[in-house]
Design a protein around this motif. Structure first.
Motif, PDB file in Angstrom:
ATOM      1  N   GLY A  20       0.790  -1.226   0.000  1.00 48.51           N
ATOM      2  CA  GLY A  20       0.000   0.000   0.000  1.00 48.51           C
ATOM      3  C   GLY A  20       0.820   1.272   0.000  1.00 48.51           C
ATOM      4  O   GLY A  20       0.339   2.329   0.407  1.00 48.51           O
ATOM      5  N   LEU A  21       2.066   1.184  -0.471  1.00 51.34           N
ATOM      6  CA  LEU A  21       2.932   2.362  -0.520  1.00 51.34           C
ATOM      7  C   LEU A  21       2.670   3.161  -1.787  1.00 51.34           C
ATOM      8  O   LEU A  21       2.299   2.611  -2.833  1.00 51.34           O
ATOM      9  CB  LEU A  21       4.403   1.962  -0.482  1.00 51.34           C
ATOM     10  N   ALA A  22       2.939   4.457  -1.716  1.00 50.35           N
ATOM     11  CA  ALA A  22       3.010   5.292  -2.913  1.00 50.35           C
ATOM     12  C   ALA A  22       4.484   5.418  -3.290  1.00 50.35           C
ATOM     13  O   ALA A  22       5.353   5.545  -2.415  1.00 50.35           O
ATOM     14  CB  ALA A  22       2.420   6.664  -2.640  1.00 50.35           C
ATOM     15  N   MET A  23       4.785   5.369  -4.575  1.00 50.09           N
ATOM     16  CA  MET A  23       6.177   5.489  -5.011  1.00 50.09           C
ATOM     17  C   MET A  23       6.243   6.333  -6.276  1.00 50.09           C
ATOM     18  O   MET A  23       5.431   6.164  -7.196  1.00 50.09           O
ATOM     19  CB  MET A  23       6.804   4.118  -5.264  1.00 50.09           C
ATOM     20  N   VAL A  24       7.234   7.240  -6.306  1.00 55.62           N
ATOM     21  CA  VAL A  24       7.448   8.080  -7.484  1.00 55.62           C
ATOM     22  C   VAL A  24       8.879   7.903  -7.958  1.00 55.62           C
ATOM     23  O   VAL A  24       9.797   7.669  -7.161  1.00 55.62           O
ATOM     24  CB  VAL A  24       7.174   9.566  -7.179  1.00 55.62           C
ATOM     25  N   PHE A  25       9.059   7.997  -9.283  1.00 62.44           N
ATOM     26  CA  PHE A  25      10.373   7.939  -9.902  1.00 62.44           C
ATOM     27  C   PHE A  25      10.770   9.341 -10.350  1.00 62.44           C
ATOM     28  O   PHE A  25       9.943  10.102 -10.868  1.00 62.44           O
ATOM     29  CB  PHE A  25      10.352   7.015 -11.126  1.00 62.44           C
ATOM     30  N   THR A  26      12.045   9.662 -10.159  1.00 65.09           N
ATOM     31  CA  THR A  26      12.575  10.974 -10.590  1.00 65.09           C
ATOM     32  C   THR A  26      13.250  10.907 -11.948  1.00 65.09           C
ATOM     33  O   THR A  26      13.395  11.928 -12.620  1.00 65.09           O
ATOM     34  CB  THR A  26      13.602  11.498  -9.573  1.00 65.09           C
ATOM     35  N   GLY A  27      13.745   9.709 -12.322  1.00 63.66           N
ATOM     36  CA  GLY A  27      14.501   9.591 -13.564  1.00 63.66           C
ATOM     37  C   GLY A  27      15.909  10.139 -13.461  1.00 63.66           C
ATOM     38  O   GLY A  27      16.635  10.220 -14.448  1.00 63.66           O
ATOM     39  N   ARG A  28      16.324  10.507 -12.254  1.00 64.65           N
ATOM     40  CA  ARG A  28      17.671  11.064 -12.048  1.00 64.65           C
ATOM     41  C   ARG A  28      18.179  10.609 -10.684  1.00 64.65           C
ATOM     42  O   ARG A  28      17.437  10.623  -9.704  1.00 64.65           O
ATOM     43  CB  ARG A  28      17.619  12.589 -12.083  1.00 64.65           C
ATOM     44  N   ARG A  29      19.462  10.198 -10.647  1.00 68.01           N
ATOM     45  CA  ARG A  29      20.028   9.758  -9.370  1.00 68.01           C
ATOM     46  C   ARG A  29      20.937  10.857  -8.810  1.00 68.01           C
ATOM     47  O   ARG A  29      21.302  11.804  -9.503  1.00 68.01           O
ATOM     48  CB  ARG A  29      20.807   8.464  -9.559  1.00 68.01           C
TER      49      ARG A  29
END
Length: 529
Positions: free
Chosen positions: A516-525
């Motif tokens: 039930g987590l929300a997760m977002v990707f930035t595309g940059r490390r």
């Protein structure tokens, strides 16, 4: 055996920075030294009442081409380069009427300062000195016979030696020649670096970096290592430009950690919120925003009170009394801020060993600059990590969207993670870090360490549960396996921000969805080694 003295009978003075010029000229004149000069330097000396001969009288050529051509002449360079004990040189001087120049005092057109104030390309070009470096290099090469001075801080010592002995010692001339070549090398480095940037050459064939000695340090990272602090002429606010109001001399580690702290706190706009970063060994042990500096400091301190002891505190607003009183309740090495009121200064004055550094403003976290690292046989050069996150660019990859509060904390945690040694894990809640894992070889270890530190802190504060419960978590690089994410979820995190890009992204996303987590990707490390 007494060291032989080379007499000083004639001096050529041509300076852009006229600090101390008249005082030096007076001492030279009183010692019987003839003065030769150029352009603005000659006018300044005449206006001060000194008898001075123009270089144009020496060369029988006027200054021309807007001053571009005035000292590039055999009458000048012959006087500097001639070896006094060489019969052939002496004969050439006699044949062509070249008189020796025994002392050269030159400082160069202010190229670095011109670039630093954002002058136009053409104005920068006009501030590239040609005749000055040529004379300096000539005099430094011939230091067996000629004394060369390029820095105003050497005026007193040279004048005193001339007054004492009538000339200068060879050891003095050697030392000054080394300083002179360092100055021309630094000048050329500044010009070549600027020109490479101006033409858009990101990897010039040859690249030189130069610095000016600010401080000889007691030692380096450890007592058996020697160290020094050099400035690079940039106007970037920070530890190099700060005024030290009080406290012991900064050490190598103090300088390194203070730089890390101020660069981190600059990520947070002071107009939006007060912010505080507490640093230990170049890693943050607590970062927070708040309605006031005192609130931000208290929340940053509560992230990891154990590590904050003996740390570096950076603030994004001018220091006030309430915050100063809170900081001085524990041992703190350095505090750096863009200002401090009189009440805050009075609080710090009661802690004379605490170092207080003040700057005019914060560094621009988006301003382009280079990062250097020495390796055996070379230098690694890269752009500094100035990447900042646009929340609109985030990609939600889970079924659940982050709430507005979670999204705000995710962006905050990501900004902090950029300044944590990789592998970096940052838990945050309500605009404050609540657990930080830094520099581990395994990302899952960083995740667990950060959670454990939060649990330890909760116990010390008498809280019912670890502060990571209900937090968000930022990872500076992707999770290569789901284990790190699972560890964060088990610790109590509800939302994740990470770059994405792993071969096992689908596995990691599935693990987030299952919990039930929300997760977002930035595309940059944000690796930071």
């Amino acid at each position: 055996m007494t060291e032989a003295i080379t007499p000083i009978r004639r001096a050529l003075l041509s300076v852009s920075d006229k600090t101390g010029l008249e005082a030096l000229a007076r001492r030279l004149t009183d010692a019987g030294v003839e003065l030769i000069s150029t352009g603005g330097t000659a006018k300044r000396l005449r206006d001060a009442g000194f008898g001075v001969r123009d270089v144009s009288d020496l060369t029988a050529f006027p200054e021309m081409m807007d001053g571009r051509v005035k000292t590039l002449h055999p009458m000048v360079h012959g006087g500097l380069l001639a070896q006094r004990a060489n019969p052939e040189h002496a004969a050439a001087m006699a044949e062509h009427g070249i008189a020796p120049i025994d002392l050269l005092v030159v400082n160069l057109y202010p190229f670095e300062a011109t670039v630093g104030r954002g002058a136009s390309y053409d104005e920068c070009i006009e501030n590239i000195d040609i005749g000055g470096p040529a004379m300096i290099r000539a005099a430094a090469k011939n230091h067996a016979d000629v004394t060369v001075v390029v820095d105003t801080q050497d005026y007193d010592a040279v004048a005193a030696e001339i007054e004492e002995t009538g000339g200068t010692r060879l050891e003095t001339r050697k030392r000054l020649a080394a300083i002179a070549y360092g100055r021309t090398a630094a000048y050329d480095a500044a010009v070549s670096g600027w020109m490479a940037d101006a033409v858009g050459d990101r990897t010039p064939r040859r690249r030189t970096f130069a610095g000016y000695l600010s401080q000889t340090l007691r030692y380096g990272e450890n007592p058996h290592q020697s160290a020094a602090f050099y400035l690079d002429h940039s106007a970037r606010p920070g530890v190099a430009t700060a005024v030290q109001i009080q406290g012991k001399e900064l050490s190598h580690n103090n300088i390194n950690d203070t730089d890390a702290a101020y660069e981190l706190v600059a990520e947070f706009d002071p107009a939006a919120a007060a912010a505080c970063a507490i640093i230990k060994h170049a890693n943050p042990c607590g970062v927070a925003r708040g309605p006031s500096l005192a609130d931000a400091y208290a929340r940053a301190y509560d992230c990891d009170r154990v590590s904050a002891f003996g740390g570096i505190v950076a603030l994004n607003r001018a220091l006030d009394r309430e915050t100063a009183e809170a900081i001085t309740r524990i041992f703190t090495e350095v505090v750096i801020a863009p200002g401090a009121d009189e009440a805050a200064r009075a609080v710090f004055a009661a802690k004379p060993n605490l170092r207080l550094l003040l700057t005019d403003t914060l560094p621009d976290p988006e301003a382009a600059r280079l990062a250097l690292r020495q390796v055996s046989g070379g230098l690694l050069v890269q752009d500094q990590d100035t990447g900042r996150l646009d929340p609109a660019s985030l990609k939600v990859v889970t079924r659940r969207q982050p709430s507005p509060a979670e999204l705000d904390d995710l962006v905050f945690a990501w900004s902090v993670a950029k300044h944590v040694k990789s592998n970096a894990i940052v838990y945050a809640k309500g605009g404050a870090t609540v657990g930080i894992g830094a520099g581990q070889m395994s990302r899952v270890d960083s995740t667990r360490i950060a959670a454990r530190k939060s649990a330890d802190m909760a116990e010390a504060l008498g809280l019912a549960e670890p502060t990571v419960r209900g937090s968000v978590v930022a990872s500076d690089a992707f999770f290569p396996f789901a284990d790190g994410l699972i560890a964060a979820a088990e610790a109590g995190a509800t939302a994740i921000i990470q770059p994405g890009g792993s071969m096992r992204d689908a596995e990691v996303i599935a693990a987030a969805d299952a919990r039930g987590l929300a997760m977002v990707f930035t595309g940059r490390r944000h690796f930071r080694h």
